[in-house]
Design a protein around this motif. Structure first.
Motif, PDB file in Angstrom:
ATOM      1  N   THR A  37      39.531  42.249  47.301  1.00 23.83           N
ATOM      2  CA  THR A  37      38.455  43.235  47.504  1.00 23.83           C
ATOM      3  C   THR A  37      38.983  44.604  47.906  1.00 23.83           C
ATOM      4  O   THR A  37      38.274  45.602  47.775  1.00 23.83           O
ATOM      5  N   SER A  38      40.221  44.670  48.396  1.00 23.88           N
ATOM      6  CA  SER A  38      40.874  45.948  48.697  1.00 23.88           C
ATOM      7  C   SER A  38      42.383  45.688  48.803  1.00 23.88           C
ATOM      8  O   SER A  38      42.798  44.561  49.127  1.00 23.88           O
ATOM      9  N   PRO A  39      43.213  46.719  48.457  1.00 26.25           N
ATOM     10  CA  PRO A  39      42.867  48.101  48.077  1.00 26.25           C
ATOM     11  C   PRO A  39      42.322  48.190  46.648  1.00 26.25           C
ATOM     12  O   PRO A  39      42.380  47.224  45.882  1.00 26.25           O
ATOM     13  N   GLU A  40      41.850  49.351  46.310  1.00 26.53           N
ATOM     14  CA  GLU A  40      41.168  49.584  45.040  1.00 26.53           C
ATOM     15  C   GLU A  40      42.054  49.311  43.835  1.00 26.53           C
ATOM     16  O   GLU A  40      41.604  48.768  42.823  1.00 26.53           O
ATOM     17  N   ASN A  41      43.354  49.656  43.950  1.00 26.02           N
ATOM     18  CA  ASN A  41      44.232  49.584  42.767  1.00 26.02           C
ATOM     19  C   ASN A  41      44.609  48.157  42.354  1.00 26.02           C
ATOM     20  O   ASN A  41      45.126  47.957  41.258  1.00 26.02           O
ATOM     21  N   ILE A  42      44.369  47.154  43.212  1.00 20.68           N
ATOM     22  CA  ILE A  42      44.683  45.772  42.803  1.00 20.68           C
ATOM     23  C   ILE A  42      43.457  44.867  42.875  1.00 20.68           C
ATOM     24  O   ILE A  42      43.568  43.647  42.909  1.00 20.68           O
ATOM     25  N   LYS A  43      42.269  45.476  42.900  1.00 16.78           N
ATOM     26  CA  LYS A  43      41.046  44.672  42.925  1.00 16.78           C
ATOM     27  C   LYS A  43      40.982  43.773  41.695  1.00 16.78           C
ATOM     28  O   LYS A  43      41.414  44.151  40.616  1.00 16.78           O
ATOM     29  N   GLY A  44      40.418  42.586  41.877  1.00 17.70           N
ATOM     30  CA  GLY A  44      40.277  41.684  40.737  1.00 17.70           C
ATOM     31  C   GLY A  44      40.257  40.226  41.167  1.00 17.70           C
ATOM     32  O   GLY A  44      40.489  39.898  42.339  1.00 17.70           O
ATOM     33  N   THR A  45      39.999  39.350  40.204  1.00 18.84           N
ATOM     34  CA  THR A  45      39.932  37.912  40.458  1.00 18.84           C
ATOM     35  C   THR A  45      41.115  37.207  39.822  1.00 18.84           C
ATOM     36  O   THR A  45      41.493  37.507  38.689  1.00 18.84           O
ATOM     37  N   HIS A  46      41.693  36.280  40.567  1.00 20.55           N
ATOM     38  CA  HIS A  46      42.873  35.556  40.101  1.00 20.55           C
ATOM     39  C   HIS A  46      42.692  34.058  40.392  1.00 20.55           C
ATOM     40  O   HIS A  46      41.922  33.664  41.268  1.00 20.55           O
ATOM     41  N   ASP A  47      43.451  33.240  39.651  1.00 24.06           N
ATOM     42  CA  ASP A  47      43.465  31.798  39.914  1.00 24.06           C
ATOM     43  C   ASP A  47      44.538  31.471  40.944  1.00 24.06           C
ATOM     44  O   ASP A  47      45.572  32.155  41.025  1.00 24.06           O
ATOM     45  N   SER A  48      44.287  30.408  41.692  1.00 23.61           N
ATOM     46  CA  SER A  48      45.300  29.875  42.609  1.00 23.61           C
ATOM     47  C   SER A  48      45.186  28.362  42.585  1.00 23.61           C
ATOM     48  O   SER A  48      44.101  27.812  42.429  1.00 23.61           O
ATOM     49  N   ALA A  49      46.333  27.681  42.709  1.00 20.09           N
ATOM     50  CA  ALA A  49      46.372  26.217  42.642  1.00 20.09           C
ATOM     51  C   ALA A  49      46.225  25.638  44.049  1.00 20.09           C
ATOM     52  O   ALA A  49      47.030  25.940  44.939  1.00 20.09           O
ATOM     53  N   ILE A  50      45.205  24.798  44.230  1.00 21.37           N
ATOM     54  CA  ILE A  50      44.915  24.230  45.552  1.00 21.37           C
ATOM     55  C   ILE A  50      46.030  23.273  45.964  1.00 21.37           C
ATOM     56  O   ILE A  50      46.451  22.411  45.188  1.00 21.37           O
TER      57      ILE A  50
END
Length: 620
Positions: A37-50
């Motif tokens: 959600t912050s900082p602005e330049n790396i905002k985005g959704t990613h996958d992660s393995a539980i």
């Protein structure tokens, strides 16, 4: 022994390789969503393995601040050594620690971060590859001590994404993320379907111990969900087949049934002692048939009772892991033993077993679920569960599988409790239920002893107060007789004058008939229940200690003689007392006169003449 173990490892590896063709093998990685959600330049959704340990927040989310430590960046040492703490300050976001992969187990990194106060852990991969599941170390005794105590969620992220997070943190940016587990478990409708891949072997180390503990803890919740129709549970068991070239070998014969078609590893990893792999396969098959028969009677939840009771009553360590013990558990639960035996079939037959064949087919992944290769494996709505196999975490994961607004009330309660003693006393002996653990009770200060399932016997002091200690007792002619005694022993022994086993019967001994009393010529004997009475004819008197009769006149003369002796004895005592007093007086008088004579010789009195009193002269 080394050669044997080497062969065993090779053999088991061969079994695993032979289980499924490589073109069919598929391992699914369970993921959760991670949003920056912050900082602005790396905002985005990613996958992660539980991670396959800790407690993922299934059905929930977590917002936190990402921290990358300046020291101990791989987390292989305790952070206290570097003076680092990840504890959140009041009002601040939870701290999510970012660590690098390598040098130690994934679980150890998470454990060290948790001890330092972290709320969650992200592990950045050190190579460019597809995401993998972070699993627990295999059979590491030291690791087991901390793995079971990991309570925070963790996930693996790709190397490139990890670099972005680290660059932003080093540049002074505040990195905030949201971890989202709401879609980790599908929730299509109002019923959750889940399955547990398990094993009856209780000698396979740490993972077996954790599995057995989970089965006992989760059973109550599982049964109440199943009885309410909220869930559909199915147990499964992994087996392997023996390669055709080895089916006649000693190893295959000891580890497999049905001529090498269904195999399990040797519990002790030693072909020469203990139980064999085929013993495990047979018990696994029995547990599958217990579920099948229970399901046919519309009571599939009885499977939980059987597996937990079997684990308590029939452990390998006590050499009770066998058919006889299993049958006793089945009978105690009221299941049809003959149906279960027919379901199991003949393990020596050179043919397929339909139950185990279906299990091998089910091991191959379908849809979004990968192949089952790890024990234990929990699958919820066809999605493999990742995390600690613990009652609270699993309950939360199952409840997240319901369609929104259809969750049963039990999912909203802090705990799930059920009274399993309502039917057949939970399979226990009378009143021995303790949270579905059969234990002999303490009643009115008397401790009962036994296995709690089939037998409980009163023992110790006071045991005769409880149903006469389960011993024989009877009342006749106003007299009570019992074979129980409060001597600390559990056995029952007929009282004096009776014979028998002391439990069911004690028969009166006819001392007169058996000539055990009143054997003198003048004696006459009369037997009453539990007692006998001897008397003498004429004026004779019966002496019991000597079993003889004497005349009353002789008895009276004897009494007179004794009275005379007592008079003489008393007279002697009085005379001795008087003599002592006279002696004491004479001695005292003599001593007094002697003492006065001595004092007069060395210390003259004033009244004595011819003795100069120098003391009086000086005073004059």
């Amino acid at each position: 022994m080394k050669l044997l173990r080497s062969f065993l490892c090779f053999f088991l590896s061969f079994l695993l390789i032979s289980f499924v063709p490589s073109s069919m093998a598929r391992f699914a990685v369970e993921k959760n969503s991670l949003t920056v959600t912050s900082p602005e330049n790396i905002k985005g959704t990613h996958d992660s393995a539980i991670g396959n340990f800790g407690i993922p927040q299934y059905g929930g989310t977590m917002a936190g601040n990402v921290v990358f430590p300046k020291d101990n960046q791989k987390g292989c040492k305790e952070f206290d050594e570097f003076g680092i703490s990840f504890k959140s300050k009041p009002g601040a976001l939870p701290v999510i620690v970012l660590l690098d992969r390598g040098n130690c187990f994934f679980a150890l990194k998470v454990w060290n971060a948790q001890k330092a106060g972290a709320s969650a852990v992200l592990v950045a991969d050190d190579i460019d590859e597809n995401l993998i599941t972070m699993d627990t170390p295999e059979e590491d005794g030291s690791a087991a001590k901390y793995i079971e105590n990991i309570t925070i969620p963790s996930a693996l992220i790709e190397k490139s994404f990890g670099e972005k997070l680290k660059n932003a943190i080093s540049g002074g940016d505040m990195v905030n993320i949201n971890l989202d587990w709401r879609e980790s478990v599908p929730h299509p409708d109002a019923r959750v379907e889940y399955e547990l891949w398990t094993n009856s072997n209780d000698e396979c180390g740490v993972k077996c111990d954790m599995l057995m503990e989970f089965l006992k803890d989760f059973k109550g919740a599982a049964q109440i969900l199943e009885k309410g129709g909220y869930t559909q549970f199915t147990p499964h068991y992994i087996t392997w087949y023996c390669p055709q070239a080895f089916t006649l070998s000693k190893q295959c014969k000891s580890q497999c049934i049905n001529h090498g078609r269904y195999c399990a590893p040797d519990p002790e990893q030693d072909f020469s002692s203990g139980y064999d792999g085929k013993d495990v396969v047979i018990e696994n098959l029995r547990q599958l048939c217990v579920f099948k028969v229970a399901n046919e009677t519309k009571k599939p939840w009885v499977w939980w009772d059987y597996v937990t009771d079997f684990q308590i009553r029939c452990p390998m360590k006590e050499k009770k892991y066998n058919k006889e013990c299993a049958d006793s558990v089945i009978n105690s639960l009221g299941l049809d033993l003959k149906k279960i035996e027919r379901c199991m079939g003949d393990p020596n037959a050179d043919s397929e077993n339909p139950i185990l064949k279906d299990e091998q087919d089910a091991q191959v992944g379908k849809g979004s679920r990968g192949d089952v290769t790890i024990l234990p494996t929990l699958v919820i709505n066809n999605r493999q569960y990742r995390g600690k196999l613990e009652k609270g975490a699993v309950s939360k994961a199952i409840c997240s599988g319901f369609e929104e607004a259809t969750e049963p009330a039990v999912c909203l309660s802090s705990d799930v409790e059920t009274n399993e003693c309502l039917n057949n006393n939970g399979g226990c002996w009378q009143d021995t239920f303790r949270g579905r653990l059969c234990e002999c009770p303490l009643v009115d200060g008397v401790q009962f002893k036994g296995d709690g399932y089939t037998t409980c016997e009163a023992s110790g002091p006071g045991r005769c107060k409880i149903n006469n200690g389960d011993c024989w007792h009877e009342v006749r002619n106003g007299h009570a007789f019992t074979a129980c005694s409060d001597n600390g022993k559990v056995n029952c022994q007929c009282p004096v004058g009776f014979k028998g086993n002391g439990v069911k019967n004690c028969e009166d001994i006819d001392e007169c008939k058996e000539k055990k009393a009143c054997q003198c010529p003048e004696c006459s004997c009369k037997n009453t229940w539990g007692r006998y009475n001897c008397s003498c004819s004429g004026d004779l008197l019966y002496i019991k200690d000597h079993d003889t009769c004497i005349s009353k006149t002789a008895s009276q003369q004897g009494k007179s003689a004794w009275a005379a002796l007592w008079v003489i004895f008393v007279g002697l005592v009085v005379a001795a007392g008087g003599a002592y007093l006279v002696y004491k007086y004479r001695i005292r008088s003599y001593m007094d006169s002697e003492i006065r004579a001595i004092m007069a010789q060395y210390m003259p009195l004033d009244s004595q003449e011819g003795v100069v009193n120098h003391v009086n002269e000086e005073r004059a």
